[in-house]
Write a protein that holds these residues in place. Structure first.
Motif, PDB file in Angstrom:
ATOM      1  N   ASN A  30     -16.472  15.288  -2.956  1.00 12.32           N
ATOM      2  CA  ASN A  30     -15.556  15.448  -4.077  1.00 12.32           C
ATOM      3  C   ASN A  30     -16.308  15.525  -5.396  1.00 12.32           C
ATOM      4  OD1 ASN A  30     -13.512  14.287  -6.221  1.00 12.32           O
ATOM      5  ND2 ASN A  30     -12.402  15.244  -4.521  1.00 12.32           N
TER       6      ASN A  30
ATOM      7  N   ARG B  82      -9.307  19.770  -6.227  1.00 13.03           N
ATOM      8  CA  ARG B  82      -7.849  19.801  -6.080  1.00 13.03           C
ATOM      9  C   ARG B  82      -7.362  18.388  -5.854  1.00 13.03           C
ATOM     10  NH1 ARG B  82      -6.609  21.866  -1.119  1.00 13.03           N
ATOM     11  NH2 ARG B  82      -8.814  21.892  -0.653  1.00 13.03           N
ATOM     12  N   GLN B  83      -6.158  18.140  -6.310  1.00 16.16           N
ATOM     13  CA  GLN B  83      -5.568  16.828  -6.037  1.00 16.16           C
ATOM     14  C   GLN B  83      -5.143  16.798  -4.589  1.00 16.16           C
ATOM     15  OE1 GLN B  83      -3.590  14.124  -8.184  1.00 16.16           O
ATOM     16  NE2 GLN B  83      -5.750  14.100  -8.722  1.00 16.16           N
ATOM     17  N   GLY B  84      -5.586  15.788  -3.859  1.00 14.85           N
ATOM     18  CA  GLY B  84      -5.134  15.662  -2.483  1.00 14.85           C
ATOM     19  C   GLY B  84      -3.891  14.793  -2.429  1.00 14.85           C
TER      20      GLY B  84
ATOM     21  N   LYS C  15      -2.316  11.240  -1.596  1.00 15.33           N
ATOM     22  CA  LYS C  15      -2.778   9.859  -1.424  1.00 15.33           C
ATOM     23  C   LYS C  15      -1.764   9.100  -0.575  1.00 15.33           C
ATOM     24  CE  LYS C  15      -4.843   5.932  -3.658  1.00 15.33           C
ATOM     25  NZ  LYS C  15      -4.799   5.006  -4.732  1.00 15.33           N
TER      26      LYS C  15
ATOM     27  N   ASN D 225      -5.723  16.631   3.945  1.00 11.22           N
ATOM     28  CA  ASN D 225      -6.121  16.694   2.542  1.00 11.22           C
ATOM     29  C   ASN D 225      -5.953  15.348   1.820  1.00 11.22           C
ATOM     30  OD1 ASN D 225      -6.917  17.806   0.131  1.00 11.22           O
ATOM     31  ND2 ASN D 225      -4.882  18.625  -0.380  1.00 11.22           N
TER      32      ASN D 225
ATOM     33  N   ASP E  89      -6.516  12.391  -0.552  1.00  8.71           N
ATOM     34  CA  ASP E  89      -7.068  12.332  -1.904  1.00  8.71           C
ATOM     35  C   ASP E  89      -8.292  11.411  -1.949  1.00  8.71           C
ATOM     36  OD1 ASP E  89      -6.028  12.965  -4.885  1.00  8.71           O
ATOM     37  OD2 ASP E  89      -7.083  11.040  -4.814  1.00  8.71           O
TER      38      ASP E  89
ATOM     39  N   ASN F  32      -9.183   9.429  -4.091  1.00  4.93           N
ATOM     40  CA  ASN F  32      -8.907   8.082  -4.605  1.00  4.93           C
ATOM     41  C   ASN F  32      -8.666   7.081  -3.489  1.00  4.93           C
ATOM     42  OD1 ASN F  32      -9.273   8.346  -7.341  1.00  4.93           O
ATOM     43  ND2 ASN F  32      -7.347   9.494  -7.496  1.00  4.93           N
TER      44      ASN F  32
END
Ligand code: AMP
Ligand code: ZN
Length: 476
Positions: free
Chosen positions: A332, A340-342, A344, A389, A391, A393
């Protein structure tokens, strides 16, 4: 709320530090005349986990571990090797630091040495003499055990039983066989210091009373050591310190169970020991710490290869997750432009922190804490497998959890080990050595080819010759 078993009260008690701003711990360290063994390592690692957990809970900790550098065994070794005692102790102090670093044991704030605290030791003995707790017999000073009415309160022994069980010692100088030496008169060829009682050196017990008081004060929170030290060492420390100050010496006494081998105590004197540095050649520090963490700290633990291999195997589940987390975070970070935002997924980190703390709070139930970390890894793996996918975070939060618990408290994982990179290099180096071994064989230099095979084996790399050529297996 942390609860600890206190050897003094023989109860599990709530831990309340004397000064809420700083917890003070003293741990009896090694006598530096040899490499320390894996039994000593158990006590050192468990004390390290106690300290790290207190830090996890937000306490500032002052941790002191003494190095016993005046002792009969040191003098004996120095005489055998025709060296000065200080040369022997310097070598083993350096080796001690190398080994604890490899075991991921955090450095103490102070490592006081007996040889550097002679004036404190002498002052303390003088105080005991003034208060009539000590008597001088021709340059040997002894502690008068009968004068201390609470003698035996830590070990639960009473003076009458001890006296009837005591061997009749051939020591006419002592008034009572239970009395112990505070100051030993110098014998020919021994190192000595000047004192009011003449040339001599201190006994072992007085060192710890003098050095703990100097660095932690007259009363402090936790005193730790292996079970073998309860009597007489710690009993004697209490007798000395409390007689001198008139105050309680230590609030919580913590003792670690013995590491046994074939159900017998591992010790230098029995000769049935493995040095920590040898065991570290076969198993990682994380696996050794895992092996210790999986047992209750107060109980005995048998040292076997099966248990260590089991600990190592178990750890793989967690290290696989650590590798995955490291990879995902790295991927990442290198993604350009901003990734891209995955998605969460929901994950209840809070309950895992809570369960980890509940385990550790319950008299340091490290094996339960390890079980929580396994459950956590299982749950994370399940979530990752069932979501697309994910995220980054989530990976960051997983890393934070494992860093705070498994790495910073138990020391059973290391996020900085770049396993993938190391493995590749190790593989290439082993291939290179195998090639050199084949060449040596072709040149009929069997001595060299055997040496390569044997030395690799010592490092945990086993070569297997087969029809298809040679393979290798890493067994550490
Ligand atoms: P020593 O160098 O023998 O004075 O020991 C240093 C520390 O290791 C002390 O806290 C001892 O109680 C502890 N210890 C010694 N042998 C063992 C063992 N087999 N298992 C656990 N702790 C030990
Ligand atoms: Zn001690």
């Amino acid at each position: 709320m942390l609860k600890l078993y206190n050897t003094l009260t023989k109860k599990v008690e709530e831990f309340i530090p004397i000064d809420p701003n700083e917890v003070k711990i003293y741990m009896c360290g090694p006598t530096v005349y040899d490499y320390f063994h894996i039994g000593n390592a158990r006590s050192f690692v468990m004390a390290d986990m106690v300290r790290r957990y207190l830090e996890y809970k937000g306490y500032k900790v002052k941790f002191v571990m003494n190095l016993t550098d005046v002792d009969d065994k040191i003098i004996k070794k120095a005489n055998e090797e025709k060296r000065k005692p200080s040369e022997v102790t310097n070598d083993y102090i350096n080796a001690f630091f190398d080994d604890i670093t490899k075991l991921k044991i955090k450095k103490a704030n102070v490592y006081p040495k007996a040889t550097e605290h002679m004036s404190e030791i002498i002052d303390l003995i003088k105080k005991l003499e003034d208060k009539k707790f000590a008597y001088n017999k021709d340059g040997n000073v002894f502690y008068d055990v009968k004068h201390f009415s609470e003698y035996g309160k830590l070990s639960g022994k009473n003076i009458e039983d001890l006296e009837s069980g005591a061997r009749i010692e051939i020591n006419e100088e002592k008034s009572n066989p239970l009395d112990f030496a505070l100051w030993k008169k110098a014998k020919d060829g021994e190192p000595y210091w000047e004192s009011p009682w003449g040339k001599g050196r201190p006994g072992w017990h007085i060192e710890c009373s003098a050095m703990s008081c100097k660095h932690l004060g007259e009363t402090f929170d936790i005193h730790a050591g292996g079970n073998d030290l309860i009597f007489p060492h710690h009993e004697n420390e209490i007798a000395q310190s409390e007689a001198a100050t008139g105050k309680p010496f230590v609030k919580y006494w913590l003792h670690f169970g013995f590491l046994n081998i074939n159900e017998e105590k591992m010790s230098k004197s029995l000769g049935n020991f493995f040095t920590a540095r040898d065991v570290l050649k076969r198993y990682s520090a994380e696996a050794i710490r895992m092996f210790f963490a999986q047992a209750y700290y107060r109980g005995p633990l048998n040292f076997t290869d099966d248990l260590l291999t089991g600990a190592e195997k178990g750890l793989e589940k967690i290290t696989n997750l650590v590798d995955k987390v490291n990879d995902e975070i790295k991927k990442n970070n290198s993604r350009l432009p901003a990734g891209r935002q995955g998605v969460k997924p929901e994950f209840d980190f809070k309950s895992f922190y809570q369960r980890f703390e509940e385990a550790m709070d319950e008299d340091l139930n490290t094996s339960q804490a390890v079980a929580v970390i396994f459950d956590f890894a299982k749950e994370v793996n399940r979530i990752i497998a069932s979501s697309e996918n994910v995220d980054v975070n989530l990976y960051n939060d997983v890393k934070t959890f494992l860093t705070k618990t498994a790495e910073n408290v138990l020391g059973i994982v290391d996020f900085n080990k770049t396993i993938a990179g190391d493995d590749k290099l190790v593989g290439e180096l082993v291939e290179l050595l195998m090639k050199l071994r084949t060449e040596a064989k072709q040149n009929k230099n069997y001595q060299l080819s055997d040496t390569i095979r044997d030395r690799l084996k010592e490092l945990g790399v086993v070569l297997q010759d087969g029809k298809e050529g040679t393979n290798y297996k890493i067994v550490r």
